[in-house]
Design a protein around this motif. Structure first.
Motif, PDB file in Angstrom:
ATOM      1  N   THR A   1       0.857  -1.193   0.000  1.00 52.54           N
ATOM      2  CA  THR A   1       0.000   0.000   0.000  1.00 52.54           C
ATOM      3  C   THR A   1       0.885   1.232   0.000  1.00 52.54           C
ATOM      4  O   THR A   1       1.836   1.318   0.773  1.00 52.54           O
ATOM      5  CB  THR A   1      -0.913   0.023   1.245  1.00 52.54           C
ATOM      6  OG1 THR A   1      -1.712  -1.148   1.241  1.00 52.54           O
ATOM      7  CG2 THR A   1      -1.807   1.251   1.229  1.00 52.54           C
ATOM      8  N   LEU A   2       0.590   2.189  -0.860  1.00 51.92           N
ATOM      9  CA  LEU A   2       1.371   3.425  -0.919  1.00 51.92           C
ATOM     10  C   LEU A   2       0.441   4.628  -0.851  1.00 51.92           C
ATOM     11  O   LEU A   2      -0.299   4.911  -1.785  1.00 51.92           O
ATOM     12  CB  LEU A   2       2.196   3.499  -2.204  1.00 51.92           C
ATOM     13  CG  LEU A   2       2.996   4.795  -2.382  1.00 51.92           C
ATOM     14  CD1 LEU A   2       4.036   4.931  -1.273  1.00 51.92           C
ATOM     15  CD2 LEU A   2       3.652   4.852  -3.749  1.00 51.92           C
ATOM     16  N   ALA A   3       0.446   5.291   0.307  1.00 51.70           N
ATOM     17  CA  ALA A   3      -0.156   6.612   0.417  1.00 51.70           C
ATOM     18  C   ALA A   3       1.038   7.564   0.437  1.00 51.70           C
ATOM     19  O   ALA A   3       1.718   7.700   1.453  1.00 51.70           O
ATOM     20  CB  ALA A   3      -0.976   6.746   1.695  1.00 51.70           C
ATOM     21  N   PRO A   4       1.372   8.186  -0.703  1.00 49.60           N
ATOM     22  CA  PRO A   4       2.593   9.000  -0.777  1.00 49.60           C
ATOM     23  C   PRO A   4       2.682  10.002   0.364  1.00 49.60           C
ATOM     24  O   PRO A   4       1.697  10.696   0.664  1.00 49.60           O
ATOM     25  CB  PRO A   4       2.463   9.703  -2.125  1.00 49.60           C
ATOM     26  CG  PRO A   4       1.570   8.818  -2.931  1.00 49.60           C
ATOM     27  CD  PRO A   4       0.612   8.246  -1.958  1.00 49.60           C
ATOM     28  N   LEU A   5       3.834  10.073   1.004  1.00 51.21           N
ATOM     29  CA  LEU A   5       4.034  10.998   2.115  1.00 51.21           C
ATOM     30  C   LEU A   5       5.181  11.933   1.746  1.00 51.21           C
ATOM     31  O   LEU A   5       6.303  11.479   1.485  1.00 51.21           O
ATOM     32  CB  LEU A   5       4.343  10.232   3.394  1.00 51.21           C
ATOM     33  CG  LEU A   5       4.357  11.065   4.679  1.00 51.21           C
ATOM     34  CD1 LEU A   5       3.867  10.237   5.862  1.00 51.21           C
ATOM     35  CD2 LEU A   5       5.736  11.649   4.975  1.00 51.21           C
ATOM     36  N   ILE A   6       4.874  13.238   1.724  1.00 46.58           N
ATOM     37  CA  ILE A   6       5.858  14.264   1.351  1.00 46.58           C
ATOM     38  C   ILE A   6       6.143  15.121   2.577  1.00 46.58           C
ATOM     39  O   ILE A   6       5.219  15.648   3.210  1.00 46.58           O
ATOM     40  CB  ILE A   6       5.326  15.151   0.216  1.00 46.58           C
ATOM     41  CG1 ILE A   6       4.894  14.290  -0.978  1.00 46.58           C
ATOM     42  CG2 ILE A   6       6.375  16.170  -0.210  1.00 46.58           C
ATOM     43  CD1 ILE A   6       4.195  15.078  -2.076  1.00 46.58           C
ATOM     44  N   PHE A   7       7.429  15.219   2.906  1.00 46.18           N
ATOM     45  CA  PHE A   7       7.803  16.133   3.986  1.00 46.18           C
ATOM     46  C   PHE A   7       7.828  17.564   3.450  1.00 46.18           C
ATOM     47  O   PHE A   7       8.435  17.837   2.397  1.00 46.18           O
ATOM     48  CB  PHE A   7       9.174  15.770   4.555  1.00 46.18           C
ATOM     49  CG  PHE A   7       9.135  14.622   5.519  1.00 46.18           C
ATOM     50  CD1 PHE A   7       8.672  14.815   6.821  1.00 46.18           C
ATOM     51  CD2 PHE A   7       9.558  13.364   5.139  1.00 46.18           C
ATOM     52  CE1 PHE A   7       8.644  13.760   7.716  1.00 46.18           C
ATOM     53  CE2 PHE A   7       9.530  12.302   6.023  1.00 46.18           C
ATOM     54  CZ  PHE A   7       9.065  12.497   7.323  1.00 46.18           C
TER      55      PHE A   7
ATOM     56  N   PHE B   1       4.933  22.964  -6.373  1.00 48.70           N
ATOM     57  CA  PHE B   1       4.157  22.145  -5.439  1.00 48.70           C
ATOM     58  C   PHE B   1       3.205  21.219  -6.190  1.00 48.70           C
ATOM     59  O   PHE B   1       3.139  20.014  -5.933  1.00 48.70           O
ATOM     60  CB  PHE B   1       3.372  23.050  -4.481  1.00 48.70           C
ATOM     61  CG  PHE B   1       2.463  22.306  -3.554  1.00 48.70           C
ATOM     62  CD1 PHE B   1       2.961  21.697  -2.416  1.00 48.70           C
ATOM     63  CD2 PHE B   1       1.100  22.199  -3.826  1.00 48.70           C
ATOM     64  CE1 PHE B   1       2.118  20.999  -1.560  1.00 48.70           C
ATOM     65  CE2 PHE B   1       0.251  21.509  -2.992  1.00 48.70           C
ATOM     66  CZ  PHE B   1       0.763  20.911  -1.843  1.00 48.70           C
ATOM     67  N   LYS B   2       2.452  21.802  -7.141  1.00 52.14           N
ATOM     68  CA  LYS B   2       1.470  21.001  -7.881  1.00 52.14           C
ATOM     69  C   LYS B   2       2.153  19.932  -8.741  1.00 52.14           C
ATOM     70  O   LYS B   2       1.638  18.814  -8.896  1.00 52.14           O
ATOM     71  CB  LYS B   2       0.602  21.913  -8.741  1.00 52.14           C
ATOM     72  CG  LYS B   2      -0.325  22.798  -7.914  1.00 52.14           C
ATOM     73  CD  LYS B   2      -1.183  23.704  -8.808  1.00 52.14           C
ATOM     74  CE  LYS B   2      -2.113  24.569  -7.969  1.00 52.14           C
ATOM     75  NZ  LYS B   2      -2.972  25.445  -8.816  1.00 52.14           N
ATOM     76  N   ALA B   3       3.312  20.264  -9.293  1.00 53.92           N
ATOM     77  CA  ALA B   3       4.041  19.282 -10.086  1.00 53.92           C
ATOM     78  C   ALA B   3       4.480  18.104  -9.207  1.00 53.92           C
ATOM     79  O   ALA B   3       4.416  16.938  -9.613  1.00 53.92           O
ATOM     80  CB  ALA B   3       5.249  19.943 -10.748  1.00 53.92           C
ATOM     81  N   LYS B   4       4.940  18.425  -8.002  1.00 51.50           N
ATOM     82  CA  LYS B   4       5.354  17.375  -7.068  1.00 51.50           C
ATOM     83  C   LYS B   4       4.165  16.487  -6.693  1.00 51.50           C
ATOM     84  O   LYS B   4       4.273  15.249  -6.656  1.00 51.50           O
ATOM     85  CB  LYS B   4       5.966  18.007  -5.820  1.00 51.50           C
ATOM     86  CG  LYS B   4       6.342  17.019  -4.734  1.00 51.50           C
ATOM     87  CD  LYS B   4       7.485  16.106  -5.150  1.00 51.50           C
ATOM     88  CE  LYS B   4       8.791  16.873  -5.148  1.00 51.50           C
ATOM     89  NZ  LYS B   4       9.945  15.947  -5.363  1.00 51.50           N
ATOM     90  N   ILE B   5       3.029  17.122  -6.454  1.00 50.92           N
ATOM     91  CA  ILE B   5       1.824  16.361  -6.079  1.00 50.92           C
ATOM     92  C   ILE B   5       1.412  15.425  -7.220  1.00 50.92           C
ATOM     93  O   ILE B   5       1.091  14.252  -7.006  1.00 50.92           O
ATOM     94  CB  ILE B   5       0.662  17.315  -5.731  1.00 50.92           C
ATOM     95  CG1 ILE B   5       1.004  18.148  -4.480  1.00 50.92           C
ATOM     96  CG2 ILE B   5      -0.627  16.534  -5.508  1.00 50.92           C
ATOM     97  CD1 ILE B   5       1.284  17.339  -3.259  1.00 50.92           C
ATOM     98  N   LYS B   6       1.420  15.930  -8.446  1.00 47.47           N
ATOM     99  CA  LYS B   6       1.029  15.106  -9.603  1.00 47.47           C
ATOM    100  C   LYS B   6       1.998  13.938  -9.797  1.00 47.47           C
ATOM    101  O   LYS B   6       1.587  12.816 -10.120  1.00 47.47           O
ATOM    102  CB  LYS B   6       0.986  15.970 -10.856  1.00 47.47           C
ATOM    103  CG  LYS B   6      -0.191  16.935 -10.888  1.00 47.47           C
ATOM    104  CD  LYS B   6      -0.157  17.807 -12.150  1.00 47.47           C
ATOM    105  CE  LYS B   6      -1.349  18.759 -12.175  1.00 47.47           C
ATOM    106  NZ  LYS B   6      -1.308  19.672 -13.357  1.00 47.47           N
ATOM    107  N   ALA B   7       3.296  14.210  -9.606  1.00 47.55           N
ATOM    108  CA  ALA B   7       4.284  13.154  -9.769  1.00 47.55           C
ATOM    109  C   ALA B   7       4.077  12.038  -8.741  1.00 47.55           C
ATOM    110  O   ALA B   7       4.109  10.844  -9.069  1.00 47.55           O
ATOM    111  CB  ALA B   7       5.696  13.724  -9.661  1.00 47.55           C
ATOM    112  N   MET B   8       3.848  12.451  -7.493  1.00 48.59           N
ATOM    113  CA  MET B   8       3.659  11.455  -6.454  1.00 48.59           C
ATOM    114  C   MET B   8       2.359  10.689  -6.643  1.00 48.59           C
ATOM    115  O   MET B   8       2.285   9.477  -6.399  1.00 48.59           O
ATOM    116  CB  MET B   8       3.681  12.127  -5.074  1.00 48.59           C
ATOM    117  CG  MET B   8       5.039  12.731  -4.709  1.00 48.59           C
ATOM    118  SD  MET B   8       6.418  11.556  -4.844  1.00 48.59           S
ATOM    119  CE  MET B   8       5.928  10.329  -3.646  1.00 48.59           C
ATOM    120  N   GLN B   9       1.324  11.402  -7.118  1.00 42.30           N
ATOM    121  CA  GLN B   9       0.046  10.733  -7.320  1.00 42.30           C
ATOM    122  C   GLN B   9       0.121   9.745  -8.485  1.00 42.30           C
ATOM    123  O   GLN B   9      -0.520   8.692  -8.479  1.00 42.30           O
ATOM    124  CB  GLN B   9      -1.065  11.746  -7.568  1.00 42.30           C
ATOM    125  CG  GLN B   9      -2.462  11.148  -7.447  1.00 42.30           C
ATOM    126  CD  GLN B   9      -2.679  10.474  -6.100  1.00 42.30           C
ATOM    127  OE1 GLN B   9      -2.582  11.120  -5.060  1.00 42.30           O
ATOM    128  NE2 GLN B   9      -2.959   9.181  -6.120  1.00 42.30           N
TER     129      GLN B   9
END
Length: 582
Positions: free
Chosen positions: A79-85, A116-124
């Motif tokens: 299970t991966l719920a991406p966690l970003i510090f 920020f949004k680019a990082k979120i999209k990449a992780m998602q």
């Protein structure tokens, strides 16, 4: 189908940072949940199971590193719920500590909304890929479970006497590399196989279906255990890759002969227990696992033992004795034997062994497939014996119900003459029965004919050609001596291959169709010295003298099954007639 809105959890003690991150996340169509310390963040994660976590590092009550460790532990494997510090700590150590705590990425303030949004999209995107893989794995597991269920239905669900044989079967994965088979012989004996393919899982189970088909087909046709083992070895050598082989233990339990025939090829010792749980005998492996050699070793032989009605045979795979506890100790043979003995005394061997094994392992991960078969030595299907062919109600003897003329000719005849070494190498009865089935089709009455042919042939070979005296089998020691001497004398016959042998057994059949059934006339002639017929037949019955006893069965049973039984030429020629009605 409406799109399900994703959930993001923001854990930060700064209300301003929480508000800023919430605005950016809502623009990316996330529902936002906020926690202001690490402990609250862990609790919110448990309650809402978010799709994304944004975590500050320095917070009261519980810092971000500890909260992340707990969240990652809660999320479980696969299970991966991406966690970003999200942090202002722009140092090498901060990156290292973030990764060590379980973080998937890090963003250092200040950053622009676009970054920020680019990082979120990449992780998602990574999270979506993980979900796709999980979906494929679930689909694959469902397919594997369905395939395993179908294989079990084809293989072990068709075993004989499922209600009488105790089994343990625990696969290390969905597919088991172990196989348990039982099948009924035409004469009422039972064949048992416990096998273990190299390793476990799907790859280890690929040989199960051909093994099952061969084992059942040859058992049904009346082949001996050694014949079946030899054929399976050839089959496994041809089919299996070089690093895959088949360790197996085979048994034929003959209740009417009060004997068992054992062949162990690479499995742990098999056991013969009595009713008190005493180990009467152990059966060590005498041959490499099947599939390693192109043919069986030249001296391969079954082990023959006397059994009593309350005895039981127990076979195991190495998964039992090699099971480990948390300390790394093996369950081993001593613990297994103690559990089995206690189980026999308590009349529940299987559950006692399984309970002892579970208590010992303490939920440790299972490393190998675990299998056991517990087979009683009595209680199998009995042969119906009767020498009376009844005429159905409504007919009388005057109606000539069977209508066989005195001068009628057979529809067909069959002849087989075996000499010298062939008497050791060839079991003629399955060959004869195959011919009969090919000509006349299948029928339940062939079981009695199989028994007649088998008993008369064994009598001709053992007591005629080989000159054995079955009185030896009246004791356990003599029983073993009988079969050792039999094997020795057969070896002497086999060594005569290069010269003309005077030793032979001839089989001749004549088939007469009847108006409402059929008649088979059997002639079996051997090259032995014969016996005094007058001493054998007294008062139109067959005396159970030691030359014809055959462990309490032999010609007496044949006499019950046949319409007529006649010995001639000093006992070296026997003629039997067998009649059946439709």
């Amino acid at each position: 189908m409406p799109r399900i809105q994703k959930i993001a959890l923001v854990v930060d003690d700064s209300k301003m940072q929480c508000k800023l991150l919430s605005v950016l996340l809502k623009e990316e169509d996330y529902q936002v949940i906020i926690a202001n310390d690490g402990a609250s963040g862990v609790q919110m994660y448990i309650e809402h199971q978010p799709d994304l976590v944004l975590m500050d590092i320095n917070m009261p009550i519980m810092d971000g590193f500890e909260a992340t460790r707990r969240i990652k532990k809660l999320s479980g494997e696969g299970t991966l719920a991406p966690l970003i510090f999200i942090t202002s700590m722009d140092s090498e150590q901060a990156f290292i500590d973030s990764v060590d705590a379980g973080g998937d990425s890090i963003l250092v303030r200040p950053f622009t909304p676009k970054v920020f949004k680019a990082k979120i999209k990449a992780m998602q995107r990574i999270s979506d890929l993980v979900d796709q893989v999980k979906g494929l794995q679930l689909e694959q597991q469902n397919d594997a479970e369905l395939a395993e269920k179908m294989m079990s239905g084809v293989i072990e669900a068709r075993n004989f006497a499922l209600d009488k044989i105790g089994t343990i079967k625990k696969a290390a994965t969905i597919f088991s590399g172990d196989i348990q088979l039982t099948a009924l012989c035409p004469n009422g004996d039972i064949h048992v196989l416990l096998g273990d393919f190299t390793g476990h899982g799907l790859r280890a189970s690929i040989g199960a279906i051909p093994v099952t088909d061969t084992f059942r087909a040859m058992t049904k046709k009346g082949f001996s255990i050694l014949d079946i083992v030899a054929q399976l070895n050839r089959q496994m050598f041809t089919l299996l890759p070089g690093d895959l082989f088949f360790a197996a233990c085979f048994a034929c339990i003959s209740e009417h002969e009060k004997s068992a025939y054992i062949f162990n090829a690479g499995l742990p010792d098999g056991y013969l227990f009595d009713v008190q749980g005493t180990i009467k005998q152990q059966f060590v492996s005498t041959h490499p696992p099947l599939g390693i050699l192109p043919q069986l070793l030249a001296d391969a032989q079954v082990e023959v033992v006397q059994v009593k009605p309350n005895d039981r045979l127990v076979f195991i795979t190495d998964g039992i004795v090699e099971a480990r506890n948390p300390a790394g100790d093996l369950f081993d043979f001593h613990r297994f034997e103690q559990a089995a003995i206690a189980g026999i005394i308590q009349k529940d061997l299987v559950n006692n062994v399984l309970s002892s094994l579970d208590d010992f392992c303490e939920n440790c991960e299972q490393e190998d497939d675990i299998s056991l078969v517990d087979v009683p030595c009595s209680g199998w299907q009995q042969i119906k014996v009767s020498n009376k062919v009844t005429i159905p109600e409504g007919f009388t003897e005057e109606d000539n119900y069977f209508a066989l003329a005195d001068n009628s000719l057979p529809t067909w005849s069959y002849h087989l003459h075996l000499t010298g070494g062939l008497l050791k190498k060839v079991n003629p009865i399955p060959l004869v029965m195959n011919q009969i089935n090919d000509l006349e089709g299948a029928g339940e009455h062939w079981q009695s004919l199989y028994t007649i042919l088998t008993e008369l042939f064994i009598n001709a070979l053992d007591h005629g050609v080989l000159g054995l005296n079955s009185s030896l089998k009246n004791s356990a020691e003599g029983f073993s001596q009988y079969f050792k001497e039999r094997a020795h004398r057969l070896d002497l016959l086999a060594n005569e291959d290069n010269k003309v042998s005077e030793d032979f057994v001839g089989i001749a059949l004549k088939y007469f169709p009847l108006a409402h059934g059929g008649k088979m006339v059997i002639n079996i002639k051997d090259s032995g010295q014969g016996f005094d017929i007058l001493d054998v037949f007294k008062d139109n019955s067959i005396a159970m003298n030691d030359g014809l006893k055959l462990s309490g069965r032999g010609v007496e049973l044949v006499n019950q099954l046949c319409d007529t039984l006649d010995y001639q030429e000093q006992g070296t020629l026997v003629t039997a007639s067998y009649i059946w009605h439709d």
